[in-house]
Design an enzyme around this catalytic site. Structure first.
Site, PDB file in Angstrom:
ATOM      1  N   LEU A 137       0.848  -1.188   0.000  1.00  0.00           N
ATOM      2  CA  LEU A 137       0.000   0.000   0.000  1.00  0.00           C
ATOM      3  C   LEU A 137       0.883   1.237   0.000  1.00  0.00           C
ATOM      4  CD1 LEU A 137      -2.700  -0.901   2.714  1.00  0.00           C
ATOM      5  CD2 LEU A 137      -2.808  -1.257   0.232  1.00  0.00           C
ATOM      6  N   ASP A 138       0.389   2.311  -0.629  1.00  0.00           N
ATOM      7  CA  ASP A 138       1.095   3.584  -0.561  1.00  0.00           C
ATOM      8  C   ASP A 138       1.223   4.022   0.894  1.00  0.00           C
ATOM      9  OD1 ASP A 138       1.075   3.607  -3.311  1.00  0.00           O
ATOM     10  OD2 ASP A 138      -0.661   4.943  -3.466  1.00  0.00           O
ATOM     11  N   LYS A 139       2.170   4.881   1.156  1.00  0.00           N
ATOM     12  CA  LYS A 139       2.404   5.365   2.512  1.00  0.00           C
ATOM     13  C   LYS A 139       1.132   5.914   3.159  1.00  0.00           C
ATOM     14  CE  LYS A 139       5.133   8.758   5.128  1.00  0.00           C
ATOM     15  NZ  LYS A 139       6.161   9.814   5.043  1.00  0.00           N
ATOM     16  N   ASP A 140       0.367   6.698   2.411  1.00  0.00           N
ATOM     17  CA  ASP A 140      -0.801   7.355   2.993  1.00  0.00           C
ATOM     18  C   ASP A 140      -2.083   6.538   2.887  1.00  0.00           C
ATOM     19  OD1 ASP A 140       0.594   9.593   3.869  1.00  0.00           O
ATOM     20  OD2 ASP A 140       0.400  10.601   1.935  1.00  0.00           O
ATOM     21  N   THR A 141      -2.002   5.338   2.328  1.00  0.00           N
ATOM     22  CA  THR A 141      -3.180   4.471   2.241  1.00  0.00           C
ATOM     23  C   THR A 141      -3.246   3.586   3.481  1.00  0.00           C
ATOM     24  OG1 THR A 141      -3.062   4.420  -0.178  1.00  0.00           O
ATOM     25  CG2 THR A 141      -4.338   2.699   0.890  1.00  0.00           C
TER      26      THR A 141
END
Length: 305
Positions: A137-141
């Protein structure tokens, strides 16, 4: 992490070769069998090393060592931190990731990732595990991240992604109301040449497919359920922006300015549901992120401003 499979030969399997049992009953691939047979204690029948062409007898115990402890070394620095573990067995572990943290070290980020925290967790338990994320997952997800504890489990889970037995559903808060409310986006994704972080949709990229469905209208925004067939960087964010409905708060793909205090500060995206088959028993595992309630409450809070 050491992984050993044991199997007791039945009357119906007498005179099978070891190789036949490994393939037909334990579901091992040719590569997995080859790796095991070259270990000194890789394939045993009643405690005695045997070749794959050895014929077994009813009642015998077949044992195959798929991965040895000394082969499993993550090379990660342990780092204490909060871990929301929502499922764990001897082969896999699923963590509910908060937004703002990387799954695995990358680039200049060597610490304070989910993998570093897992390394500390396993060392406390006295386990030596090579941490293998199955999708990232992306950092902010925020949301569910699945890790395999051994090489064979990782390979089997990766195959499940191809067969459809491994699925992950996302919730995204997007600008506007997608029309039609249910659809698929089949547009390649590539890097923007002058940026190491930004991706874009269009010709010249790698194939990418996203399925979406509007589940709730929230004024002039929508809550959208998304499922991806491919795992390109920022895929849902890029595809929804290409469709004309970028994620609320997305600093990379949403050109709309958000007044201070009214945005999420990051793309509003959560990996909220996950299901897969336990890689050795085949038991179905279905999980839902506890963070989805926080995700929805944040949306309602921002809408009230």
């Amino acid at each position: 992490m050491e992984k050993i499979l044991q199997y007791h030969i039945t009357e119906n399997e007498k005179n099978f070769t070891v190789g036949q049992v490994l393939k037909k009953r334990l579901g091992l691939t040719a590569k997995e069998i080859s790796r095991a047979k070259f270990r000194e204690d890789g394939i045993l029948v009643d405690g005695v090393r045997r070749r794959v062409d050895w014929r077994v007898k009813a009642g015998e115990r077949l044992e195959v060592r798929l991965e040895k402890t000394e082969e499993a070394h993550a090379g990660l620095e342990p780092e204490e931190g909060t871990l929301a573990i929502c499922y764990e067995d001897e082969d896999v572990i699923v963590v509910d990731k908060p937004s703002g943290i990387l799954v695995h070290p990358a680039g200049v980020h060597y610490a304070d990732t989910l993998a570093n925290r897992l390394e500390a967790y396993f060392r406390k338990k006295g386990e030596t595990v090579t941490i293998r994320p199955i999708g990232r997952l992306d950092k902010d997800t925020a949301g569910l991240v699945l890790f395999a504890k051994n090489r064979t489990a990782a390979a089997r889970l990766s195959r499940q992604k191809e067969t459809g037995d491994f699925q992950k559903l996302y919730l995204a808060w997007v600008e506007g109301i997608p029309d039609p409310p249910v659809g698929s986006i089949d547009v390649p994704i590539r890097k923007v040449s002058d940026s190491p972080l930004v991706m874009c949709a269009g010709m010249g990229g790698k194939a990418a497919r996203t399925h979406y469905q509007v589940v709730e209208r929230l004024g002039q925004t929508s809550l959208v359920q998304a499922r991806i067939e491919t795992g390109r960087s920022h895929q849902i964010r890029v595809h929804m922006a290409w469709l004309g409905h970028p994620l609320v708060g997305d600093p990379l793909y949403n050109p709309k300015e958000t007044p201070p205090g009214q945005g999420t500060g990051h793309a509003a995206l959560c990996a909220w549901r996950l299901w897969f088959l336990q890689p050795f028993t085949g038991k179905p595992v279905f999980l839902e992120s506890a963070g989805i309630s926080d995700f929805r409450s944040q949306i309602q809070t921002f809408r009230r401003h």
